[in-house]
Design a protein around this motif. Structure first.
Motif, PDB file in Angstrom:
ATOM      1  N   PHE A   1     -13.112   4.924   1.964  1.00 50.35           N
ATOM      2  CA  PHE A   1     -12.075   4.464   2.884  1.00 50.35           C
ATOM      3  C   PHE A   1     -12.402   4.882   4.317  1.00 50.35           C
TER       4      PHE A   1
ATOM      5  N   ARG B   1      -3.922   4.298  -8.061  1.00 53.63           N
ATOM      6  CA  ARG B   1      -2.578   4.592  -8.560  1.00 53.63           C
ATOM      7  C   ARG B   1      -2.561   4.681 -10.083  1.00 53.63           C
TER       8      ARG B   1
ATOM      9  N   GLN C   1      -4.403  10.277   1.050  1.00 53.64           N
ATOM     10  CA  GLN C   1      -3.377   9.392   1.591  1.00 53.64           C
ATOM     11  C   GLN C   1      -3.449   9.311   3.109  1.00 53.64           C
TER      12      GLN C   1
ATOM     13  N   ALA D   1       0.829  -1.207   0.000  1.00 51.28           N
ATOM     14  CA  ALA D   1       0.000   0.000   0.000  1.00 51.28           C
ATOM     15  C   ALA D   1       0.867   1.261   0.000  1.00 51.28           C
TER      16      ALA D   1
ATOM     17  N   TYR E   1       2.080   1.892  -3.445  1.00 57.46           N
ATOM     18  CA  TYR E   1       1.049   2.519  -4.273  1.00 57.46           C
ATOM     19  C   TYR E   1       0.950   4.019  -3.973  1.00 57.46           C
ATOM     20  N   LEU E   2       0.989   4.375  -2.698  1.00 55.09           N
ATOM     21  CA  LEU E   2       0.879   5.789  -2.327  1.00 55.09           C
ATOM     22  C   LEU E   2       2.074   6.588  -2.836  1.00 55.09           C
TER      23      LEU E   2
ATOM     24  N   VAL F   1      -6.066   6.793   3.848  1.00 56.50           N
ATOM     25  CA  VAL F   1      -5.575   5.434   3.615  1.00 56.50           C
ATOM     26  C   VAL F   1      -4.682   4.987   4.769  1.00 56.50           C
TER      27      VAL F   1
ATOM     28  N   TYR G   1      -9.637  -3.021  -0.325  1.00 55.69           N
ATOM     29  CA  TYR G   1      -9.392  -1.578  -0.345  1.00 55.69           C
ATOM     30  C   TYR G   1      -7.905  -1.275  -0.498  1.00 55.69           C
ATOM     31  N   LEU G   2      -7.077  -2.004   0.251  1.00 61.02           N
ATOM     32  CA  LEU G   2      -5.641  -1.731   0.249  1.00 61.02           C
ATOM     33  C   LEU G   2      -4.932  -2.353  -0.945  1.00 61.02           C
TER      34      LEU G   2
ATOM     35  N   LEU H   1      -6.735   0.550  -4.221  1.00 60.74           N
ATOM     36  CA  LEU H   1      -5.579   1.441  -4.168  1.00 60.74           C
ATOM     37  C   LEU H   1      -4.736   1.326  -5.441  1.00 60.74           C
TER      38      LEU H   1
END
Length: 300
Positions: A261, A228, A196, A169, A172-173, A199, A219-220, A224
């Motif tokens: 989220f 991205r 973010q 995760a 991705y962020l 998240v 979700y993660l 996500l």
């Protein structure tokens, strides 16, 4: 009833019409330690370059080797501090795979030893420089985390799963942040930072209770990753030719994702509270069957 007067310039007054600043993007932010002293490490060995080209070939090689070693030590120091900050920011984390700061201390000592030997000293003086350099570097910047955190008394299989999902995760962020920088849209970057934070709230919730991972995995993972990919496509499109319609759709997507989220995180926290109530009820019933009467009826 009398009403106390208050206005913008009253001691306890406030301008109710003034907009409240949005501080969501800075919530939980900390000043990084990878600056200041660390940046000086990159400049301190530069005089060795000037000294290298003013001497013979042996001194040239030794001084350049010392310069490269000290610059590598500075880079490892910065990377080690960043890795430690990421380690400290999580409740469940593995120790860094490479002890960067420990290696940096050794390289600092080696670089100073080479520089001392290049100046024409014997063996003892470079050895003193190397020892002092390594020890002082360790005292100044500390050592790397040498053990895992938050994994005591917890199923290792579950914690491994959580650690892998959290790492993915975070990747991705980071990918979203790097992609959006190409667009050069500060408002979109601020909006992304707010998303973010939402998240990461879910990540901390999953770290607190690894049993929530199954419910949050979609979700993660899937959502996500889709966010991205959408960010990358928007950044590429906006960098070529700004498109207000695409920008509005992207910001709306971030808003929808943030709401979903947030709702899911609240649901996970509610489930954890329900599990606690069940545990308390079971414990109370067991104590009463064994003849222990509780004075407080509601332990929750």
């Amino acid at each position: 009833m009398a009403q106390r007067f208050g206005g913008k310039y009253s001691p306890d007054g406030a301008d109710k019409g003034a907009p409240v600043p949005d501080r969501g993007a800075f919530r939980g932010a900390r000043r990084t330690r990878a600056g200041g002293r660390v940046n000086l490490l990159f400049f301190a060995p530069l005089p060795l370059a000037a000294r290298a080209f003013g001497a013979g070939p042996v001194e040239l090689a030794l001084n350049l080797a010392a310069l490269g070693t000290l610059l590598l030590a500075a880079w490892l120091t910065r990377e080690g501090i960043l890795a430690q900050e990421a380690y400290e920011a999580r409740k469940i984390a593995r120790r860094p795979a490479i002890p960067r700061k420990i290696f940096a201390s050794g390289l600092t000592g080696l670089g100073l030893g080479l520089a001392g030997y290049a100046s024409g000293g014997g063996v003892m003086e470079p050895l003193i420089y190397a020892t002092l350099g390594a020890v002082l570097h360790s005292f100044a910047f500390g050592l790397d985390p040498l053990k895992d955190k938050g994994m005591e008394g917890v199923d290792s299989f579950q914690t491994d799963r959580v650690a892998r999902v959290v790492d993915q995760a975070e990747d991705y962020l980071r990918g979203m942040t790097e992609a959006l920088k190409r667009a050069g849209d500060r408002q979109a970057e601020t909006r992304l930072e707010r998303f973010q934070i939402t998240v990461r709230d879910m990540l901390r919730t999953v770290e607190d209770d690894p049993r929530d991972l199954t419910a949050a995995r979609k979700y993660l993972g899937v959502y996500l990753m889709g966010a991205r990919d959408a960010t990358v496509k928007f950044a590429d499109l906006h960098a070529r030719a700004p498109n207000p319609a695409a920008r509005d759709k992207y910001l709306a997507l971030l808003g929808d994702l943030e709401q979903n989220f947030t709702a899911k995180t609240r649901a996970l926290m509610q489930d954890s509270s329900t599990d606690l109530d069940i545990e308390i009820d079971v414990l109370r019933d067991r104590l009463e069957r064994e003849g222990v009467h509780l004075e407080t009826k509601d332990l929750a």
